[in-house]
Scaffold this motif. Structure first.
Motif, PDB file in Angstrom:
ATOM      1  N   PHE A  96      -6.990   9.324  -6.082  1.00 22.03           N
ATOM      2  CA  PHE A  96      -5.910   9.585  -5.113  1.00 22.03           C
ATOM      3  C   PHE A  96      -4.754  10.377  -5.728  1.00 22.03           C
ATOM      4  O   PHE A  96      -4.348  11.412  -5.209  1.00 22.03           O
ATOM      5  N   GLN A 100       2.369  12.284   3.083  1.00 29.82           N
ATOM      6  CA  GLN A 100       1.041  12.087   2.488  1.00 29.82           C
ATOM      7  C   GLN A 100       0.652  10.612   2.542  1.00 29.82           C
ATOM      8  O   GLN A 100      -0.503  10.274   2.778  1.00 29.82           O
ATOM      9  N   ILE A 158       0.845  -1.198   0.000  1.00 24.49           N
ATOM     10  CA  ILE A 158       0.000   0.000   0.000  1.00 24.49           C
ATOM     11  C   ILE A 158       0.882   1.249   0.000  1.00 24.49           C
ATOM     12  O   ILE A 158       0.637   2.214  -0.721  1.00 24.49           O
ATOM     13  N   LYS A 188      -2.635   9.673   4.496  1.00 20.57           N
ATOM     14  CA  LYS A 188      -3.798   9.312   3.687  1.00 20.57           C
ATOM     15  C   LYS A 188      -3.964   7.812   3.494  1.00 20.57           C
ATOM     16  O   LYS A 188      -5.030   7.370   3.071  1.00 20.57           O
ATOM     17  N   GLN A 189      -2.920   7.021   3.727  1.00 17.55           N
ATOM     18  CA  GLN A 189      -3.054   5.580   3.533  1.00 17.55           C
ATOM     19  C   GLN A 189      -2.793   4.792   4.813  1.00 17.55           C
ATOM     20  O   GLN A 189      -3.597   3.972   5.211  1.00 17.55           O
ATOM     21  N   ASN A 225      -2.340  -3.911  -5.927  1.00 17.13           N
ATOM     22  CA  ASN A 225      -2.346  -3.298  -4.592  1.00 17.13           C
ATOM     23  C   ASN A 225      -3.317  -2.130  -4.523  1.00 17.13           C
ATOM     24  O   ASN A 225      -2.923  -1.002  -4.268  1.00 17.13           O
ATOM     25  N   GLN A 246      -9.440  -3.651   8.822  1.00 20.46           N
ATOM     26  CA  GLN A 246      -9.150  -3.819   7.411  1.00 20.46           C
ATOM     27  C   GLN A 246      -8.597  -5.205   7.162  1.00 20.46           C
ATOM     28  O   GLN A 246      -7.605  -5.596   7.752  1.00 20.46           O
ATOM     29  N   LYS A 247      -9.284  -5.961   6.294  1.00 20.90           N
ATOM     30  CA  LYS A 247      -8.731  -7.267   5.895  1.00 20.90           C
ATOM     31  C   LYS A 247      -7.866  -7.031   4.663  1.00 20.90           C
ATOM     32  O   LYS A 247      -8.369  -6.553   3.658  1.00 20.90           O
ATOM     33  N   PRO A 268      -5.273   5.894   7.982  1.00 20.27           N
ATOM     34  CA  PRO A 268      -6.639   5.395   7.778  1.00 20.27           C
ATOM     35  C   PRO A 268      -6.707   3.868   7.785  1.00 20.27           C
ATOM     36  O   PRO A 268      -7.670   3.292   8.286  1.00 20.27           O
ATOM     37  N   PHE A 291      -5.908   0.459  -2.999  1.00 21.12           N
ATOM     38  CA  PHE A 291      -6.045   1.009  -1.649  1.00 21.12           C
ATOM     39  C   PHE A 291      -7.388   0.535  -1.084  1.00 21.12           C
ATOM     40  O   PHE A 291      -8.333   0.310  -1.830  1.00 21.12           O
ATOM     41  N   LYS A 312     -10.106   1.526  -0.381  1.00 15.84           N
ATOM     42  CA  LYS A 312     -11.052   2.626  -0.561  1.00 15.84           C
ATOM     43  C   LYS A 312     -11.953   2.267  -1.734  1.00 15.84           C
ATOM     44  O   LYS A 312     -11.790   1.215  -2.347  1.00 15.84           O
TER      45      LYS A 312
END
Lengths: 297, 288
Positions: free
Chosen positions: B137, A194, A181, A198-199, B125, A295-296, A202, B127, B129
């Motif tokens: 993004f 960032q 990620i 943002k990743q 991969n 989160q899975k 969250p 996100f 979301k």
């Protein structure tokens, strides 16, 4: 040989020894589980049988009395606990999460000072709470900060106490966000900050908030550090600010259990019911948060 | 032969090779070069992972990097958008000239490099979301102007995904199939309007049908983007690429494995008439 005999020779039946081993081991596990539940049940039975009838609206809204048990309530203790929890959360969430972010995302793991910080945090989480109380007394109530035995001092002391736990839990949650990620985000031209904001955060918020709630529920159950720094006993007023004297539910419970009057002891049982209810609610919220937002990957 | 070869078959395509001059034995430098790689070495700590890479990767074409496991293909492709900077012990020597600038010059900001050079990874991969937010993004980071809805739609169309997901843009990307997730990642990389797309074994986690779709997509995308792809699948390299670089690995002292380029030429030549016997052994399946 019949077909059945052939089958039996290919896949032999389990030996008696194996079966006995399995059932003995299973039995032992069940027994330990039962023992744990029995203990829990006994405790709950003990204080609810004594305390449940005490918990009324009056009990919650009245101040403690030193003379008349029936008029004695836990209003100031509840408010003290709420204040402590808020101060503790306000301190521990940003500091704990930022430390965890530093250790997981920025620190070079093979540097000696980062390793030292890490080992220190592990050790601090195992330090007895009364030691934190002494630290609070020496450095916050007196000494450099000299705040006196007030709410702010209590909140800071409890925050120090649970900070290592919050850091450890937050680090685990951050580590659970897969590196792919971060790579995906950075490859799109995101800066490291960032990417974290943002990743990573969250993605780990469920784990972090679960950990924070569990840490706070440990904090509000603590008696020893508050006793050491000098929480008030049975005050007949609510805290009005960070510089107020205060008490908390565990302190009130302790004060009542030490009273020779039987009636006061059942008041203590009532306060335990309330404290346990708060803890149960907090832990349920933590479990719910985890199941709902985890989160899975 | 048409420009686009049938992607489902495993024949060696004559495709784009005809458009290129005959390949030479030495790495050649076509007129239009997007990455001019000069003497690149990559170290991880004291371990030299790849050495002596000299390649001129062509603009507007697909370049495939093939070779056995551990030969440094992935290490090398990660130099092209400075992803190796994320590994603290990694060190890149040499030059990679991109639009006249050395990507490793001291005043180059890797974040700006990555905004221009998109990357797709081995394992999809997305996100955690929504599909929409996955695409948006990058453009949001860049502060791209115009309607975000339009940017998202355009990226999904370019990623050949729009028709499948237009009715569920707000659902979580984790609910998509692996092939869709990978096309989402491609669309996500395209959304920021890069001019190069780096793909590190993009189909290794996908089934043949999804792989075929992504290969079709790559052939469409090369009209607009320069593509560099690492692949373990030689048929894939043969099907989609215009140029192919064959990497292999040499064992140095202490069993250190160091990758280097054996041969770099038009795909057609690499697969039909390579100059180096090691290339021939590899592409004909005798080794590796």
């Amino acid at each position: 040989m019949t077909a059945a005999q052939i089958a039996a020779s290919v896949i032999p039946k389990a030996s008696g020894r194996d079966k006995a081993g399995t059932s003995v081991f299973g039995g032992l596990m069940l027994a330990s589980l039962a023992l744990a539940f029995l203990g829990l049940g006994a405790i709950i039975w003990d204080f609810t049988s004594d305390g449940l009838s005490v918990v009324t609206w009056d009990f919650i809204t009245k101040f403690p009395s030193r003379v008349i048990p029936e008029n004695s309530g836990i209003n100031s203790a509840i408010w003290g606990t709420i204040w402590l929890m808020v101060i503790c959360a306000v301190l521990v969430i940003p500091i704990g999460v930022m430390t965890a972010v530093y250790l997981e995302e920025y620190a070079e793991k093979d540097r000696w000072y980062n390793r030292m910080i890490e080992i220190n945090i592990q050790n601090l989480s195992a330090v007895p709470s009364v030691v934190y109380g002494i630290l609070g007394l020496a450095f916050i109530v007196r000494g450099p900060l000299s705040l006196g035995p007030v709410l702010a001092a209590g909140g800071i002391t409890l925050a120090l106490l649970v900070l290592p736990v919050v850091i450890i839990v937050a680090r685990e949650a951050i580590r659970a966000v897969p590196p792919s990620i971060r790579e995906g985000s950075l490859a799109l031209g995101a800066t490291q900050w960032q990417t974290i904001w943002k990743q990573v955060l969250p993605g780990s918020i469920a784990g972090i908030s679960t950990g924070v709630i569990l840490a706070l529920s440990r904090a509000i159950g603590e008696t020893a550090p508050l006793l050491v720094i000098g929480a008030a006993v049975s005050p007949r007023f609510n805290p009005t600010g960070l510089d107020s004297a205060f008490t908390a539910l565990p302190i009130q419970i302790l004060a009542w259990t030490q009273d020779p009057d039987r009636e006061f002891i059942s008041r203590a049982a009532g306060a335990i019911v309330v404290l346990m209810a708060i803890l149960l609610i907090m832990n349920s919220v933590a479990i719910w948060l985890r199941n709902r937002y985890e989160q899975k990957w | 032969m048409p420009e686009k070869t049938e992607t489902a078959t495993e024949h060696v395509p004559a495709a784009a090779a005809s458009a290129l001059p005959a390949a030479h034995a030495k790495p050649k430098r076509p007129a239009q070069t997007i990455f001019d790689v000069r003497d690149v070495d990559v170290h991880y700590g004291t371990h030299k992972a790849v050495t002596g890479i000299n390649l001129a990767l062509p603009h507007g074409q697909i370049t495939a990097l093939i070779g056995p496991s551990g030969c440094g293909k992935s290490t090398f492709i990660r130099c092209l958008n400075r992803m190796n900077d994320l590994i603290p012990s990694a060190r890149v020597d040499g030059q990679i000239i991109y639009h006249g600038q050395d990507l490793y010059a001291p005043d180059i900001d890797p974040v700006q490099v990555r905004k221009r050079i998109g990357m797709v990874f081995q394992k999809p991969n997305p996100f955690p979301k929504s599909i929409y937010d996955n695409i948006a993004f990058g453009p949001r980071l860049l502060g791209m102007k115009g309607s975000m809805d339009d940017i998202v739609e355009q990226a999904l169309r370019r990623g050949a995904l729009w028709d499948e997901v237009k009715d569920r843009l707000k659902t979580n990307a984790f609910g998509m199939s692996g092939g869709q997730q990978q096309r989402l990642c491609i669309a996500r990389a395209l959304a920021t309007d890069p001019d190069v797309l780096l793909m590190d074994e993009p189909c290794s986690a996908l089934d043949p049908i999804s792989t075929g779709r992504i290969e079709d997509l790559m052939l469409e995308l090369k009209e607009t983007y320069s593509i560099v792809i690492v692949t373990h699948n030689m048929q894939q390299a043969a099907r989609v690429s215009d140029m192919t670089a064959f990497f292999t690995v040499q064992l140095g002292d202490n069993e250190q494995r160091t990758g280097y380029v054996v041969e770099y030429a038009a795909t057609d030549k690499i697969f039909t008439n390579p100059d180096d016997p090691r290339t021939e052994e590899y592409v004909t399946g005798k080794v590796g």
